[in-house]
Design a protein around this motif. Structure first.
Motif, PDB file in Angstrom:
ATOM      1  N   CYS A 126       0.775   4.844  -2.529  1.00  0.00           N
ATOM      2  CA  CYS A 126      -0.162   3.819  -3.007  1.00  0.00           C
ATOM      3  C   CYS A 126      -0.761   3.112  -1.799  1.00  0.00           C
ATOM      4  O   CYS A 126      -0.417   3.403  -0.652  1.00  0.00           O
ATOM      5  N   ASN A 127      -1.649   2.178  -2.071  1.00  0.00           N
ATOM      6  CA  ASN A 127      -2.213   1.324  -1.034  1.00  0.00           C
ATOM      7  C   ASN A 127      -1.557  -0.049  -1.125  1.00  0.00           C
ATOM      8  O   ASN A 127      -1.607  -0.705  -2.177  1.00  0.00           O
ATOM      9  N   GLY A 128      -0.929  -0.468  -0.052  1.00  0.00           N
ATOM     10  CA  GLY A 128      -0.285  -1.773  -0.020  1.00  0.00           C
ATOM     11  C   GLY A 128      -1.187  -2.839   0.569  1.00  0.00           C
ATOM     12  O   GLY A 128      -2.386  -2.624   0.787  1.00  0.00           O
ATOM     13  N   ASN A 129      -0.618  -4.012   0.829  1.00  0.00           N
ATOM     14  CA  ASN A 129      -1.389  -5.126   1.387  1.00  0.00           C
ATOM     15  C   ASN A 129      -1.877  -4.845   2.799  1.00  0.00           C
ATOM     16  O   ASN A 129      -2.949  -5.309   3.195  1.00  0.00           O
ATOM     17  N   CYS A 130      -1.094  -4.084   3.560  1.00  0.00           N
ATOM     18  CA  CYS A 130      -1.442  -3.831   4.955  1.00  0.00           C
ATOM     19  C   CYS A 130      -2.190  -2.513   5.151  1.00  0.00           C
ATOM     20  O   CYS A 130      -2.852  -2.325   6.163  1.00  0.00           O
ATOM     21  N   GLY A 131      -2.051  -1.604   4.194  1.00  0.00           N
ATOM     22  CA  GLY A 131      -2.671  -0.292   4.332  1.00  0.00           C
ATOM     23  C   GLY A 131      -1.979   0.718   3.436  1.00  0.00           C
ATOM     24  O   GLY A 131      -1.223   0.358   2.522  1.00  0.00           O
ATOM     25  N   ALA A 132      -2.217   1.999   3.708  1.00  0.00           N
ATOM     26  CA  ALA A 132      -1.668   3.069   2.873  1.00  0.00           C
ATOM     27  C   ALA A 132      -0.164   3.209   3.080  1.00  0.00           C
ATOM     28  O   ALA A 132       0.366   2.945   4.165  1.00  0.00           O
ATOM     29  N   ILE A 133       0.531   3.652   2.007  1.00  0.00           N
ATOM     30  CA  ILE A 133       1.970   3.874   2.037  1.00  0.00           C
ATOM     31  C   ILE A 133       2.228   5.323   1.660  1.00  0.00           C
ATOM     32  O   ILE A 133       1.713   5.811   0.644  1.00  0.00           O
ATOM     33  N   TYR A 134       3.011   6.018   2.473  1.00  0.00           N
ATOM     34  CA  TYR A 134       3.265   7.450   2.278  1.00  0.00           C
ATOM     35  C   TYR A 134       4.770   7.718   2.246  1.00  0.00           C
ATOM     36  O   TYR A 134       5.571   6.939   2.748  1.00  0.00           O
ATOM     37  N   ARG A 135       5.096   8.862   1.673  1.00  0.00           N
ATOM     38  CA  ARG A 135       6.444   9.409   1.787  1.00  0.00           C
ATOM     39  C   ARG A 135       6.373  10.618   2.708  1.00  0.00           C
ATOM     40  O   ARG A 135       5.465  11.443   2.581  1.00  0.00           O
ATOM     41  N   THR A 136       7.307  10.714   3.634  1.00  0.00           N
ATOM     42  CA  THR A 136       7.311  11.830   4.567  1.00  0.00           C
ATOM     43  C   THR A 136       8.747  12.120   4.993  1.00  0.00           C
ATOM     44  O   THR A 136       9.687  11.523   4.477  1.00  0.00           O
ATOM     45  N   LYS A 137       8.898  13.014   5.931  1.00  0.00           N
ATOM     46  CA  LYS A 137      10.223  13.362   6.443  1.00  0.00           C
ATOM     47  C   LYS A 137      10.329  12.996   7.917  1.00  0.00           C
ATOM     48  O   LYS A 137       9.356  13.075   8.660  1.00  0.00           O
ATOM     49  N   LYS A 155      -3.826  -0.304   8.214  1.00  0.00           N
ATOM     50  CA  LYS A 155      -5.181   0.233   8.070  1.00  0.00           C
ATOM     51  C   LYS A 155      -5.993   0.022   9.343  1.00  0.00           C
ATOM     52  O   LYS A 155      -5.791  -0.938  10.087  1.00  0.00           O
ATOM     53  N   GLU A 156      -6.912   0.953   9.590  1.00  0.00           N
ATOM     54  CA  GLU A 156      -7.791   0.869  10.754  1.00  0.00           C
ATOM     55  C   GLU A 156      -9.250   0.800  10.293  1.00  0.00           C
ATOM     56  O   GLU A 156      -9.607   1.342   9.243  1.00  0.00           O
ATOM     57  N   PRO A 157     -10.092   0.122  11.085  1.00  0.00           N
ATOM     58  CA  PRO A 157      -9.755  -0.674  12.282  1.00  0.00           C
ATOM     59  C   PRO A 157      -9.113  -1.993  11.875  1.00  0.00           C
ATOM     60  O   PRO A 157      -9.490  -2.595  10.873  1.00  0.00           O
ATOM     61  N   ALA A 158      -8.150  -2.420  12.662  1.00  0.00           N
ATOM     62  CA  ALA A 158      -7.430  -3.650  12.365  1.00  0.00           C
ATOM     63  C   ALA A 158      -7.793  -4.728  13.381  1.00  0.00           C
ATOM     64  O   ALA A 158      -7.928  -4.454  14.580  1.00  0.00           O
ATOM     65  N   ARG A 159      -7.968  -5.946  12.881  1.00  0.00           N
ATOM     66  CA  ARG A 159      -8.260  -7.070  13.769  1.00  0.00           C
ATOM     67  C   ARG A 159      -6.977  -7.513  14.474  1.00  0.00           C
ATOM     68  O   ARG A 159      -5.863  -7.159  14.060  1.00  0.00           O
ATOM     69  N   LEU A 160      -7.143  -8.297  15.512  1.00  0.00           N
ATOM     70  CA  LEU A 160      -6.004  -8.753  16.305  1.00  0.00           C
ATOM     71  C   LEU A 160      -5.005  -9.521  15.437  1.00  0.00           C
ATOM     72  O   LEU A 160      -3.791  -9.333  15.551  1.00  0.00           O
ATOM     73  N   ARG A 161      -5.498 -10.360  14.547  1.00  0.00           N
ATOM     74  CA  ARG A 161      -4.630 -11.137  13.681  1.00  0.00           C
ATOM     75  C   ARG A 161      -3.868 -10.240  12.705  1.00  0.00           C
ATOM     76  O   ARG A 161      -2.701 -10.491  12.406  1.00  0.00           O
ATOM     77  N   GLU A 162      -4.495  -9.186  12.203  1.00  0.00           N
ATOM     78  CA  GLU A 162      -3.827  -8.255  11.293  1.00  0.00           C
ATOM     79  C   GLU A 162      -2.718  -7.485  12.004  1.00  0.00           C
ATOM     80  O   GLU A 162      -1.654  -7.230  11.436  1.00  0.00           O
ATOM     81  N   ILE A 163      -2.982  -7.105  13.253  1.00  0.00           N
ATOM     82  CA  ILE A 163      -1.949  -6.425  14.035  1.00  0.00           C
ATOM     83  C   ILE A 163      -0.780  -7.361  14.291  1.00  0.00           C
ATOM     84  O   ILE A 163       0.386  -6.970  14.174  1.00  0.00           O
ATOM     85  N   GLN A 164      -1.097  -8.593  14.620  1.00  0.00           N
ATOM     86  CA  GLN A 164      -0.045  -9.585  14.845  1.00  0.00           C
ATOM     87  C   GLN A 164       0.813  -9.754  13.595  1.00  0.00           C
ATOM     88  O   GLN A 164       2.049  -9.807  13.675  1.00  0.00           O
TER      89      GLN A 164
END
Length: 427
Positions: A126-137, A155-164
């Motif tokens: 699904c898509n979460g608050n911060c970006g996409a969520i995946y299942r992997t190994k 998610k990209e592109p991300a602003r400085l505050r979002e990265i923080q």
């Protein structure tokens, strides 16, 4: 004689040549009585207007988006307002993404996972608050041994505050540490973009979906039992209380205890998730206005936008017991979400479901006491659950014949339909 003397004194101001002389005390009686009547009427109207405005404000506080409301300030264990004690928020001193990532990578050195250990095959969840969520190994060490994990990608592109903010969430989970009833952080990839948060995978999904599946005539499916007894309800409830006690020890509370925020494993191990509110309170001392929680799970003090605390989680825990014993029914099915505060102010609570024993119902009602101090503590509640579990039925399976229609459930519960799908919302 007394009246004549008084009249003589009053007429001293009149000349014998005056044809007309007014007696002053009669004028005052005519004026004062209407003034008192008008003044009293204005006071009564003012009181009525004040009561009307107060009622309107109470209604506005409970009318949020699709039955949700903003989260109020937080209070500590002793009732004082919460703040930034032990804050783990990444300081925004750097002016570039590169310098911020370099600083955070050093702080998160023990959590770094080489990207080559993560499979390139991603299963979108699904898509979460911060970006996409995946299942992997993930292939730690031995390539032949793989481990299912969940990957949260900023998610990209991300602003400085979002990265923080994303880095702060990773640090917050590091601050919490490990607990068997909280979803575990496996690590992260923050040395460069895209940023990853790697979490353990609880593939069976959320408790609410599990409860709905228990309504079907299915004994087992993919190794998971789809029968639930009263004793197992206590078992799951106790695990949730242990997770809440763990948060309380760190001067935190969850803020949105509900079946949709609990993940379940094959052995019925429960893992509390959805810690976004705890993170924001811990790091910022408040909750942004965009963060809302469903009204029907909130304690009265939360509905009134008063400072929140762990006792609000105890109220919500009572709702969780109701969800489990009814196999995922929405709370207060006869009450519109926007009217829930007025319903509670009248002293009304939910009736005992037909599948609920009196012992469990008494536990629910103890959680739903209006005054916070009258509700049991987490430790007391855990002890009462253990006592009730000893005599609980472990044979009779909880049964509800009606299947759930998600759109109808969402409308009655006061939540969005999209939030009902499997969402791995850890932070």
């Amino acid at each position: 004689m007394g009246e004549e003397k008084g009249m003589t004194q009053m007429l001293k101001g009149c000349s014998l040549s005056d044809k007309l002389c007014f007696i002053s005390h009669q004028q005052y009686e005519i004026i004062i009585i209407p003034v008192f009547l008008v003044g009293g009427s204005l006071i009564i109207l003012g009181v009525i207007l004040w009561l009307f405005i107060r009622e309107k404000r109470a209604q506005q506080q409970t009318t949020g988006l699709q039955g949700t409301a903003p989260v109020p300030p937080v209070r500590g264990q002793n009732g004082e307002a919460g703040g930034r004690e032990g804050s783990v928020f990444v300081p925004l001193k750097e002016t570039s993404v590169e310098s911020l990532l370099q600083t955070s990578t050093e702080a998160l050195a023990k959590l770094q996972i080489p990207r080559e250990q993560l499979s390139e095959v991603l299963e979108w969840i699904c898509n979460g608050n911060c970006g996409a969520i995946y299942r992997t190994k993930m292939y730690p060490g031995d390539p032949a041994k793989s481990k299912d994990v969940v990957l949260k990608v900023l998610k990209e592109p991300a602003r400085l505050r979002e990265i923080q903010d994303f880095l702060g969430r990773i640090q917050f989970y590091q601050f919490l540490g490990k607990h068997q009833n909280l979803v575990q952080l496996e690590g992260c990839c923050t040395e460069g973009e895209p940023l990853y948060m790697v979490l353990e995978d609880v593939a069976q999904g959320d408790l609410l979906s599990f409860l709905w599946t228990c309504r079907r005539d299915v004994m087992t499916m993919d190794g998971l039992l789809y029968d639930l007894t009263e004793k197992q309800v206590y078992h799951i409830g106790k695990q949730v209380l242990l997770a809440l006690e763990f948060l309380q020890d760190k001067h935190l509370f969850h803020g949105d205890v509900a079946a949709r925020n609990i993940l379940i494993q094959c052995d019925l191990t429960a893992k509390l998730c959805g810690l976004g509110l705890a993170y924001e309170v811990h790091t910022q001392g408040t909750i942004t206005s965009t963060n809302t929680v469903p009204l029907k799970w909130l304690a009265p003090e939360r509905l009134l936008l008063r400072p929140a605390g762990i006792r609000g989680d105890i109220w919500s825990f009572g709702i969780l017991l109701y969800e489990m014993v009814t196999l995922g029914a929405p709370p207060y099915p006869e009450v519109p979400p926007a009217s829930i505060l007025q319903h509670l102010q009248r002293g009304k609570t939910m009736k005992r479901p037909s599948s609920c024993t009196q012992t469990m119902y008494n536990l629910m009602k103890s959680c739903w006491r209006w005054k916070e101090d009258n509700r049991p503590s987490l430790r007391e509640l855990c002890s009462r659950l253990e006592t009730a579990s000893r005599t609980a039925d472990d044979k009779a399976v909880l049964q509800v014949p009606e299947l759930v229609v998600p759109k109808l459930y969402a409308a009655v519960a006061g939540i969005s339909v999209t939030s009902l799908s499997y969402i791995y919302s850890i932070l």
